[in-house]
Design a protein around this motif. Sequence first.
Motif, mmCIF file in Angstrom:
data_model
loop_
_atom_site.group_PDB
_atom_site.id
_atom_site.type_symbol
_atom_site.label_atom_id
_atom_site.label_comp_id
_atom_site.label_asym_id
_atom_site.label_seq_id
_atom_site.Cartn_x
_atom_site.Cartn_y
_atom_site.Cartn_z
ATOM 1 N N PHE A 103 -0.827 18.840 44.432
ATOM 2 C CA PHE A 103 -1.227 17.478 44.101
ATOM 3 C C PHE A 103 -1.920 17.389 42.738
ATOM 4 O O PHE A 103 -2.494 16.361 42.404
ATOM 5 N N ILE A 104 -1.864 18.480 41.965
ATOM 6 C CA ILE A 104 -2.462 18.509 40.629
ATOM 7 C C ILE A 104 -1.349 18.753 39.623
ATOM 8 O O ILE A 104 -0.847 19.874 39.490
ATOM 9 N N ALA A 105 -0.942 17.685 38.934
ATOM 10 C CA ALA A 105 0.252 17.755 38.089
ATOM 11 C C ALA A 105 0.244 18.893 37.063
ATOM 12 O O ALA A 105 1.251 19.593 36.927
ATOM 13 N N PRO A 106 -0.838 19.140 36.334
ATOM 14 C CA PRO A 106 -0.748 20.160 35.283
ATOM 15 C C PRO A 106 -0.427 21.559 35.794
ATOM 16 O O PRO A 106 0.251 22.333 35.115
ATOM 17 N N VAL A 107 -0.926 21.910 36.992
ATOM 18 C CA VAL A 107 -0.747 23.282 37.472
ATOM 19 C C VAL A 107 0.265 23.385 38.604
ATOM 20 O O VAL A 107 0.546 24.481 39.080
ATOM 21 N N ARG A 108 0.810 22.246 39.033
ATOM 22 C CA ARG A 108 1.729 22.245 40.175
ATOM 23 C C ARG A 108 2.883 23.221 39.988
ATOM 24 O O ARG A 108 3.288 23.920 40.920
ATOM 25 N N ALA A 109 3.424 23.263 38.768
ATOM 26 C CA ALA A 109 4.602 24.081 38.512
ATOM 27 C C ALA A 109 4.262 25.536 38.196
ATOM 28 O O ALA A 109 5.173 26.356 38.087
ATOM 29 N N GLY A 124 8.151 21.734 34.895
ATOM 30 C CA GLY A 124 7.420 20.758 35.682
ATOM 31 C C GLY A 124 6.422 19.952 34.878
ATOM 32 O O GLY A 124 6.077 18.825 35.256
ATOM 33 N N SER A 125 5.949 20.517 33.775
ATOM 34 C CA SER A 125 5.010 19.781 32.931
ATOM 35 C C SER A 125 5.718 18.933 31.888
ATOM 36 O O SER A 125 5.091 18.158 31.174
ATOM 37 N N LEU A 126 7.048 19.053 31.803
ATOM 38 C CA LEU A 126 7.825 18.311 30.827
ATOM 39 C C LEU A 126 8.642 17.191 31.455
ATOM 40 O O LEU A 126 9.020 16.237 30.776
#
Length: 206
Positions: free
Chosen positions: A121-127, A36-38
């Motif tokens: 709704f927080i991209a870095p930790v969403r995954a 998810g972070s990639l």
Amino acid sequence: MNSQLHELIGLVLRHAEWAYAAVFLAAFLEAIPLLGSLIPGSTIIVALAALVPGGGLQLTPVLAAAVIGAILGDGLGYWIGHTKQRAVLSAWPMSGYPVLIAQSEALFDRYGAFAVIFARFIAPVRAIVPMIAGVLGMPPWRFFPLNVIAILFWAPAHVLPGVLAGSAAEQWGMKIEHYGLPLAGGIIAVGCIGWAVYHWRNRSLA
């Protein structure tokens, strides 16, 4: 170039199921730990949603594909954490991301179970948060309702901006054959640049 654009837009119009599958995969893969972070899944969803006003795609299937993909992706992450417990955090590849894990656990320390909603709704930790929820022992009957609620807000928050962008282009007199791919490509390009800047900053601070 114009003929190629027409052909590609025509391909989407003739095989919309491929675009729906792309929305599903973008939402699903973005919810997988580390992947998810990639993968700029949110950007892809917004870009494809821009084709809705021109009739290339339908709004309901786009929303459904995003919701189902996100639920299954988050569910997989939760299942991994629930079954493997803290051992998964010290194993490769998670062992290489201690800061991201610490940020995710900090969300739970601060917000409790509602971290599942906020993290969507927080991209870095969403995954990562769904897996952390499983690691921390959050029961399924508590995780999945909160997760579904978050996704039901998250999906429209990503699809509707794309629809509005496509609608604005239509109102300016542009047809899908002219704006579809340039608009979608522009959104993806901006998202990829933002993603690259974010990761470059993270590496610089590491």
